[in-house]
Enzyme design. Structure first.
Site, PDB file in Angstrom:
ATOM      1  CB  ILE A 117      -0.994  -0.030   1.260  1.00 50.98           C
ATOM      2  CG1 ILE A 117      -1.727  -1.111   1.325  1.00 50.98           C
ATOM      3  CG2 ILE A 117      -1.854   1.367   1.340  1.00 50.98           C
ATOM      4  CD1 ILE A 117      -2.572  -1.266   2.449  1.00 50.98           C
ATOM      5  CB  CYS A 118       1.094   4.364   0.393  1.00 53.26           C
ATOM      6  SG  CYS A 118       1.617   6.014   0.252  1.00 53.26           S
ATOM      7  CB  THR A 119       6.001   4.849   0.031  1.00 49.79           C
ATOM      8  OG1 THR A 119       5.567   5.120   1.441  1.00 49.79           O
ATOM      9  CG2 THR A 119       5.782   6.197  -0.610  1.00 49.79           C
ATOM     10  CB  ALA A 170      -2.104   5.047  -5.570  1.00 48.33           C
TER      11      ALA A 170
END
Length: 331
Positions: A117-119, A170
């Protein structure tokens, strides 16, 4: 799998919390997967949290969390989820695996599904799991990601990317989209829709990250294309054209197309195809209608066209999809 089927055991989702973890990302994984149930109420997933070392784990908020399981849990996972972690020394900030993280990832069994998730995508890339694959991460981190990991085919415009056994998403809220996608993949649209409904979120968001990137100059307010979209959803069986949709909003085709992309994040044609695939999936899961009738009701016209679109989007055929989610033998 049909809604009536109960798995031999719940699918085990292990979430790895690192120092600097984002509490929202950690929590959404638990909330969404734990709400997925078979028809008799049996949980379809077991969700556990582990850390590189059992004990207090710092978050990016003003409170820590107490994680009592260590990295051995990764060896017992069916799916591993890596939320983002912010702070000095984190892989998300440096692009290098933080101490102990590489050894922890080595515990994951071959064939285990891994999602970020995300970074958290920085961890997968630093471990070499994304080389030559399509992936995404938060749009604000895209330039740094590309500079650190040129071997990864990064697409910063999508909400999530499914590369089979490795998936990336993202920003924080896109983790919801990714988890619903995983539930939908495992158990069908009906189960995923129930989870979304219970969580008061959309089962499928249109568009990608591009619609959330701040524009350098504010644009004037534009008329909504929502009425045209609502009308299209009620008439998917028709051969809809751009002129038909634009006419519902009393716009020219050019203006409608531009405003549609601004508001939804994709072209009208791509949005319409996605909604028709959604309709076809629902009918394959919930009805015994023949494939040619489903193709007509979803607006694809012919069974051949439906097969081509399902193959392109889902890498499967209508009969195989129905067999997976309704237990109907492939004929």
């Amino acid at each position: 799998m049909t809604l009536a089927e109960v798995p031999a055991r719940p699918h085990r989702v292990v979430v790895l919390a690192r120092d600097g973890v984002l509490p929202m990302e950690l929590g959404l994984v638990h909330q969404l997967f734990r709400r997925a149930r078979a028809a008799d109420g049996t949980p379809l997933y077991e969700v556990v949290t582990c850390a590189l070392r059992p004990g207090p784990v710092a978050t990016d908020a003003d409170f820590p969390i107490d994680v009592r399981r260590g990295p051995d849990e990764l060896a017992r996972a069916d799916t591993v989820v890596l939320p983002a972690a912010h702070g000095p020394g984190s892989t998300d900030e440096t692009g290098r695996l933080e101490p102990g993280l590489g050894a922890a990832l080595d515990r994951i069994r071959p064939g285990t599904r891994i999602a970020s998730i995300c970074t958290g995508a920085f961890v997968l890339a630093a471990a070499g799991l994304l080389d030559g694959r399509r992936a995404t991460t938060h749009w604000q981190s895209a330039a740094r990601f590309r500079s650190l990991f040129p071997a990864v085919d990064l697409d910063p415009d999508v909400l999530y990317e499914d590369a089979g056994d490795v998936l990336t998403s993202a920003g924080e809220a896109a983790g919801i989209d990714l988890c619903l996608h995983l539930i939908r993949t495992d158990h069908g649209a009906a189960v995923a829709n129930e989870v979304a409904r219970a969580s008061v979120v959309s089962p499928h968001r249109d568009g990608g990250q591009a619609q959330y990137v701040a524009r350098p100059v504010p644009e004037p307010a534009v008329s909504s294309t929502g009425a045209a979209r609502a009308w299209a959803l009620d008439h998917l069986d028709r051969p809809l054209t751009l002129r038909d949709l634009a006419g519902r909003e009393s716009m020219s085709v050019r203006t409608f197309t531009r405003r549609f992309r601004e508001e939804v994040g994709v072209s009208p044609g791509r949005w319409l195809t996605a909604r028709r695939i959604d309709r076809a999936r629902h009918l394959l899961e919930e009805t015994d209608l023949p494939v040619d009738r489903i193709a007509a009701d979803a607006g694809f016209g012919t069974a051949a066209s439906l097969r081509a679109h399902l193959r392109a989007e889902l890498r499967t055929s209508p009969s195989a999809y129905r067999a997976t989610f309704r237990g109907v033998p492939v004929g």
